[in-house]
Write a protein that holds these residues in place. Structure first.
Motif, PDB file in Angstrom:
ATOM      1  N   LEU A  16      71.265 -65.808 -37.250  1.00 42.43           N
ATOM      2  CA  LEU A  16      69.918 -66.183 -36.817  1.00 42.43           C
ATOM      3  C   LEU A  16      69.813 -67.703 -36.643  1.00 42.43           C
ATOM      4  N   GLU A  17      70.304 -68.450 -37.620  1.00 37.51           N
ATOM      5  CA  GLU A  17      70.276 -69.916 -37.524  1.00 37.51           C
ATOM      6  C   GLU A  17      71.061 -70.391 -36.294  1.00 37.51           C
ATOM      7  N   ILE A  18      72.220 -69.790 -36.099  1.00 36.10           N
ATOM      8  CA  ILE A  18      73.083 -70.181 -34.986  1.00 36.10           C
ATOM      9  C   ILE A  18      72.412 -69.858 -33.661  1.00 36.10           C
ATOM     10  N   SER A  19      71.862 -68.661 -33.557  1.00 32.54           N
ATOM     11  CA  SER A  19      71.204 -68.238 -32.329  1.00 32.54           C
ATOM     12  C   SER A  19      70.010 -69.129 -32.007  1.00 32.54           C
ATOM     13  N   GLU A  20      69.226 -69.458 -33.013  1.00 30.05           N
ATOM     14  CA  GLU A  20      68.058 -70.310 -32.802  1.00 30.05           C
ATOM     15  C   GLU A  20      68.452 -71.711 -32.345  1.00 30.05           C
ATOM     16  N   LYS A  21      69.515 -72.268 -32.941  1.00 25.97           N
ATOM     17  CA  LYS A  21      69.912 -73.643 -32.601  1.00 25.97           C
ATOM     18  C   LYS A  21      70.653 -73.725 -31.276  1.00 25.97           C
ATOM     19  N   THR A  22      71.526 -72.744 -31.001  1.00 25.56           N
ATOM     20  CA  THR A  22      72.398 -72.838 -29.822  1.00 25.56           C
ATOM     21  C   THR A  22      71.938 -71.993 -28.640  1.00 25.56           C
ATOM     22  N   GLY A  23      71.105 -70.994 -28.913  1.00 23.39           N
ATOM     23  CA  GLY A  23      70.718 -70.063 -27.857  1.00 23.39           C
ATOM     24  C   GLY A  23      71.774 -69.006 -27.586  1.00 23.39           C
ATOM     25  N   ALA A  24      72.818 -68.969 -28.391  1.00 26.99           N
ATOM     26  CA  ALA A  24      73.903 -67.995 -28.205  1.00 26.99           C
ATOM     27  C   ALA A  24      73.430 -66.598 -28.580  1.00 26.99           C
ATOM     28  N   SER A  25      73.927 -65.619 -27.860  1.00 27.73           N
ATOM     29  CA  SER A  25      73.619 -64.226 -28.177  1.00 27.73           C
ATOM     30  C   SER A  25      74.437 -63.792 -29.395  1.00 27.73           C
ATOM     31  N   THR A  26      74.002 -62.706 -30.024  1.00 28.86           N
ATOM     32  CA  THR A  26      74.774 -62.191 -31.166  1.00 28.86           C
ATOM     33  C   THR A  26      76.163 -61.743 -30.711  1.00 28.86           C
ATOM     34  N   ALA A  27      76.291 -61.290 -29.466  1.00 28.20           N
ATOM     35  CA  ALA A  27      77.611 -60.899 -28.943  1.00 28.20           C
ATOM     36  C   ALA A  27      78.539 -62.110 -28.877  1.00 28.20           C
ATOM     37  N   THR A  28      78.025 -63.247 -28.416  1.00 27.67           N
ATOM     38  CA  THR A  28      78.831 -64.472 -28.360  1.00 27.67           C
ATOM     39  C   THR A  28      79.197 -64.938 -29.759  1.00 27.67           C
ATOM     40  N   ILE A  29      78.234 -64.912 -30.664  1.00 27.66           N
ATOM     41  CA  ILE A  29      78.491 -65.324 -32.042  1.00 27.66           C
ATOM     42  C   ILE A  29      79.554 -64.427 -32.670  1.00 27.66           C
TER      43      ILE A  29
END
Length: 98
Positions: free
Chosen positions: A59-72
């Motif tokens: 969640l933190e990563i997605s919020e900061k980078t805009g990356a999808s959970t698939a990319t993460i």
């Protein structure tokens, strides 16, 4: 390592990258070689890897980078089961800070 990418064209690309002398030359070269979206995607994956290494949540990563959970997830898989390329680069970057 993936044997499918070990071809002469990829070798030449890596030789070209290794010839770059500074960040400004990197900008010049990569702006010609990559689309803006390709370059932003690569930098996003790198930022995701850095944050995963710092034990940030999806969640933190997605919020900061805009990356999808698939990319993460894909980056996380590379960190866990890949060739340790990210780790090699992170260690070198940390060593160069001092």
């Amino acid at each position: 390592m993936n044997k499918k990418i070990h071809i002469e064209a990829v070798d030449q690309l890596f030789e070209a990258i290794l010839s770059l002398r500074n960040k400004e030359e990197c900008y010049t070269f990569f702006e010609d070689v990559c689309t803006i979206n390709e370059l932003l995607s690569l930098s996003q994956r790198f930022e995701v890897a850095k944050m995963l290494r710092e034990k940030k949540t999806y969640l933190e990563i997605s919020e900061k980078t805009g990356a999808s959970t698939a990319t993460i997830s894909r980056v996380n898989r590379s960190l866990s089961y890949g060739n340790d390329g990210y780790e090699m680069v992170f260690q070198r970057m940390e060593a160069n800070k001092f």
